[in-house]
Design an enzyme around this catalytic site. Structure first.
Site, PDB file in Angstrom:
ATOM      1  N   GLU A 192      71.559 -28.620 -58.630  1.00  0.00           N
ATOM      2  CA  GLU A 192      70.468 -29.596 -58.711  1.00  0.00           C
ATOM      3  C   GLU A 192      70.545 -30.595 -57.562  1.00  0.00           C
ATOM      4  O   GLU A 192      69.529 -30.944 -56.957  1.00  0.00           O
ATOM      5  CB  GLU A 192      70.521 -30.330 -60.053  1.00  0.00           C
ATOM      6  CG  GLU A 192      69.983 -29.532 -61.223  1.00  0.00           C
ATOM      7  CD  GLU A 192      69.596 -30.420 -62.398  1.00  0.00           C
ATOM      8  OE1 GLU A 192      69.252 -31.609 -62.167  1.00  0.00           O
ATOM      9  OE2 GLU A 192      69.632 -29.933 -63.533  1.00  0.00           O
TER      10      GLU A 192
ATOM     11  N   SER B 186      81.480 -12.826 -62.179  1.00  0.00           N
ATOM     12  CA  SER B 186      82.095 -11.720 -62.920  1.00  0.00           C
ATOM     13  C   SER B 186      81.223 -10.478 -62.894  1.00  0.00           C
ATOM     14  O   SER B 186      80.032 -10.528 -62.579  1.00  0.00           O
ATOM     15  CB  SER B 186      82.379 -12.060 -64.395  1.00  0.00           C
ATOM     16  OG  SER B 186      83.152 -13.224 -64.503  1.00  0.00           O
TER      17      SER B 186
ATOM     18  N   ASP C 181      71.358 -31.059 -67.092  1.00  0.00           N
ATOM     19  CA  ASP C 181      70.315 -31.758 -66.341  1.00  0.00           C
ATOM     20  C   ASP C 181      70.866 -33.060 -65.793  1.00  0.00           C
ATOM     21  O   ASP C 181      71.647 -33.759 -66.466  1.00  0.00           O
ATOM     22  CB  ASP C 181      69.109 -32.065 -67.224  1.00  0.00           C
ATOM     23  CG  ASP C 181      68.129 -30.901 -67.316  1.00  0.00           C
ATOM     24  OD1 ASP C 181      68.317 -29.913 -66.580  1.00  0.00           O
ATOM     25  OD2 ASP C 181      67.189 -30.979 -68.130  1.00  0.00           O
TER      26      ASP C 181
END
EC number: 3.5.1.11
Length: 826
Positions: free
Chosen positions: A195, A264, A339
């Site tokens: 972000e 992974s 967030d």
């Protein structure tokens, strides 16, 4: 002169003897902490005898009369082999590293205190089921039993590191194990750095150019493959056999570039696509390489049967592995479960922030960080309605926080009723795919894709809490958003049934390489930032190239080093450079370029440690991306430390005008993409020549792509680093199935620092033929022969057996530890 010589010789011999004596004494003290695996001890806290049989690879097979006794044995074994690692991870989660390391870890302690991971863990203990609390308590008692044995037996403080740092070790508590799960979740989250980086980039780039550099993953998602007959129509009807980087010197800082979040691979085949008629599963979780590995192999004999696989010291669960009836693997889902919020401060009272209901006072609490050899630091921890407030010094937040504002985060891991560890314990006891999916309901963080097989069924289920966002969320959770706007706030969590789920696909094969799973509209989208766009293509080709698969074909895919990225990008980037012009004179830059291009022209994209082409390719693409972005991004270009394949493809296909990146804005002439490719190749060849010489044909990728498995503390001390650090030449690269993510920066940018520390392949037609391996050894003690004994096998792509037969474990045991209940005091 003769007399002087004799005295100098005597002095030299005396000093040599003294040095040898010092080494012997140090070795003796350090060696005291090597555990004796062949002992019988009486311990408190068990109801009956516990037996820890260590096989020839020092994998403990733990037997007890009850599940709590078995978990007690696991805690005892973890502490015997990895006490330092466990206590350092606990200190990190508690925010108490600076008490022993001084000022260099203050930033880590501050972050963990502000997130209050340990406080949340303490409160989560009461939320656990009775079965989970019993397991946590028994495990903690096992750890503490070893601590008692160290103290009473003067066993070298339990680990040699404690001779250099504080020897005080607090007793293990159930909350400690929960805290380690939360710490791992934080380390494996990519959303905070993603972000922030997107926000910082958006400040410098127009929307179209931001889409080039950080594009949405194209396509509708790949999980289950189609039926084999659908791919080859002529075969229809045929019958097949059933079958902001860490603070300098602080290796514990948990938030790094998004590239180093968990990754992974996992894939599974059902009976119709298995040569033997049994299900198959392969899994290799990717985490930061360290010495010792984060993984520790163990077998537990529970009341539901044997379980064997990879554990993390400090956590009482086999996190990846198999039982007699079920196999499970994990891959990071990259779910957008975090967030970042920009909180507007009240100009008249900085303790108040704007909310949809008006200004409200933030919750706060004081905390003191004690620092070795320095004065303590007092912190004021604050929480808005959205979550903990973080200073701008973390993750680059200062770069995107306006004056008069602060940042906070909402994250599913910040739960004080987190039952993730209970879900992991329940998974070990599940006997079918259906039961395993049900067990995942309580899992909160880190969100993972759980790949499952039982005797007949294969499945993939995303586990972990998924935030419910408002349809009108201003940034769709992709960038920091105003915390006082109601539409930006979470509306709770989606039901577990909303998490992606794929059970028994008709094609008989499913898998995940952190790629995009599906296409769903916001807010059910799961995430916009998927972890892989490249490995999935090679995996799909390997899976579809066979009618049926075997354990060996799954191993072959797990160890595959062919780069789809190299094979797709090189023809684009070098399109105007192949075989152009007459042969240049030897020693000129033009001749060097031609020699490199001749090598690459005959290369199939295999990132073999023995070849020169991977090094030329990697250095070229690295230099190319830097040339493309540095004039637009300036210092921010240094944050993009790995090649972004979708970005390079967009530029060289000129998608939506992306070729504009090729022109250097500060120059008068108009540079083309061919110009940039040529100049970047010259840059790369100069760097290679200075570092490795001009004989390109004799270059070895493995010399640059060494697996750097360093001890997080002793590995920085000159003299001890040669004993504790493990370096190995390795194949693979950033985008191969045998992934070896490179460092990306510094003097050794192509060191392999993030890879599959655990590999496992499970065959349910013959479960005892299943295999696994870790990247170092079982012991965390540098003087133990089990410190790195599995590392060379791992490097060569070899495995050890994964058997639940107790007789096989006993047949070549390196020791059997018997724990007997201590008689009650009269």
């Amino acid at each position: 002169m003769a007399t002087t010589f004799r005295w100098l010789l005597r002095l030299f011999l005396g000093l040599a003897c003294l040095a040898a004596l010092v080494v012997i004494v140090l070795y003796w003290f350090a060696g005291r902490s090597l555990p004796d695996y062949d002992r019988t001890l009486t311990v408190p806290g068990i109801t009956s005898g516990v037996e820890i049989v260590r096989d020839s690879s020092s994998v403990p097979h733990i037997f007890g009369a009850s599940d709590p006794d078995v978990f007690y044995g696991l805690g005892f074994a973890h502490a015997q082999d990895r006490l330092w690692q466990m206590t350092m991870m606990r200190r990190a989660a508690q925010g108490r590293l600076s008490e022993i390391f001084g000022r260099r870890t203050v930033k880590t302690d501050e972050l963990l205190r502000r997130l209050d991971l340990y406080g949340l863990s303490v409160r989560s203990v009461e939320a656990q089921s009775a079965q989970t609390r019993a397991a946590l308590s028994a495990y903690a008692a096992g750890v503490n039993a070893w601590l008692d044995e160290v103290n009473t037996g003067a066993l070298g403080r339990g680990a040699p590191e404690f001779f250099l740092f504080s020897p005080q070790i607090a007793r293990w508590q159930p909350a400690d194990s929960i805290a380690l799960v939360k710490l791992m979740a934080l380390r494996m989250s990519a959303q905070l750095p993603n972000e922030v980086l997107r926000a910082r980039s958006s400040l410098l780039l127009e929307d179209d150019r931001l889409r080039d550099l950080m594009p949405d993953v194209p396509g509708g998602g790949i999980t289950a493959l189609p039926e084999y007959a659908a791919l080859f129509p002529k075969m229809r009807g045929m019958q097949f056999a059933a079958a902001e980087r860490a603070q300098e010197g602080d290796a514990f800082y948990p938030v790094g570039p998004a590239d180093f979040a968990g990754a992974s691979n996992a894939w599974a085949a059902g009976p119709s696509r298995s040569a033997t008629g049994g299900t198959l599963l392969a899994n290799d979780p990717h985490l930061e390489l360290t010495a010792p590995s984060i993984w520790y192999l163990a077998r537990l004999e529970l009341d539901t049967g044997g379980v064997i696989g990879g554990t993390i010291p400090g956590i009482p669960a086999v996190l990846v592995g198999r039982s007699e009836r079920l196999g499970w693997g994990l891959t990071s889902s990259y779910m957008d479960d975090l967030d970042v919020y920009i909180e507007r401060l009240d100009p008249d009272d900085p303790q108040r922030v704007a909310t949809p209901e008006g200004m409200q006072t933030m919750r706060k609490r004081n905390s003191i960080i004690r620092i070795k050899d320095s004065e303590p630091i007092s912190l004021t921890l604050r929480w808005s309605q959205n979550g903990p407030v973080l200073p701008g010094g973390h993750a680059g937040l200062a770069q995107i926080t306006p004056p008069g504002h602060v940042t906070s985060i909402a994250w599913t891991g910040l739960s004080d009723s987190d039952r993730s560890i209970g879900a992991a314990i329940a998974l070990m006891k599940a006997g079918s795919v259906e039961e395993a999916i049900a067990a995942g309901k309580d899992f909160v963080a880190p969100s993972q894709n759980l790949t499952l097989v039982d005797a007949e069924t294969i499945a993939l289920k995303t586990i972990g809490a998924m935030p419910r966002r408002d349809q009108d969320h201003q940034s769709l959770g992709r960038m920091p958003s105003p915390g006082w706007v109601a539409a930006n706030r979470w509306k709770g969590l989606f039901d577990y049934a909303s998490n992606p789920e794929f059970v028994a696909p008709s094609g008989g094969i499913l898998g995940n390489t952190n790629n995009k799973l599906l296409e769903r509209p916001f807010p059910l989208h799961v995430t916009y930032d998927w972890g892989d766009t490249q490995r999935i293509h090679r995996w799909r080709r390997l899976m579809q190239s066979r009618e049926v698969h075997t354990r060996e074909s799954f191993i072959e895919a797990q160890l595959d080093t062919v780069s789809f990225t190299a094979r797709s990008l090189l023809p684009l980037v070098a399109a105007d450079l192949w075989y152009t012009g007459a042969a240049a004179a030897d020693g000129t830059p033009e001749r060097q370029r031609q020699r490199a291009l001749e090598l690459l022209a005959g290369w199939n994209g295999e990132m073999s440690e023995h070849l020169p082409e991977p090094l030329i390719y990697a250095a070229w693409l690295n230099a190319l991306q830097q040339r493309l972005i540095e004039d637009e991004l300036g210092p921010l270009a240094g944050e993009f430390i790995h090649v972004q394949p979708l970005f390079i493809e967009r530029v060289y296909r000129d998608i939506d005008g992306a070729s504009a990146w090729c022109d250097i804005r500060q120059s008068a002439r108009l540079e083309t993409c061919s110009d940039m490719a040529r100049m970047a190749l010259d840059d790369a060849l100069i760097w290679i020549s200075e570092r490795y010489g001009r004989a390109f044909e004799s270059l070895r990728w493995g010399d640059a792509h060494q697996a750097a498995q360093d001890h997080p503390v002793l590995g920085e001390i000159i003299g001890l680093n040669w004993l504790t650090n493990i370096r190995q030449s390795t194949s693979g690269g950033d985008n191969t199935l045998r992934r070896g993510l490179t460092r990306g920066t510094g003097p050794d940018p192509f060191q392999n620092v993030h890879a599959a520390g655990y590999r496992g392949v499970y065959d349910f037609a013959d479960p005892d033929s299943s295999v696994f391996i870790i990247s170092t050894g079982q012991s965390g003690h540098p003087l133990s022969r089990h410190y790195d004994d599995l590392g060379e096998l791992w490097r060569r792509g070899e495995y050890i057996p994964m058997s639940l037969d107790p007789q096989l474990a006993r047949a070549a045991a390196v020791g059997v530890t018997r724990l007997l209940p201590r008689p009650a005091a009269r």
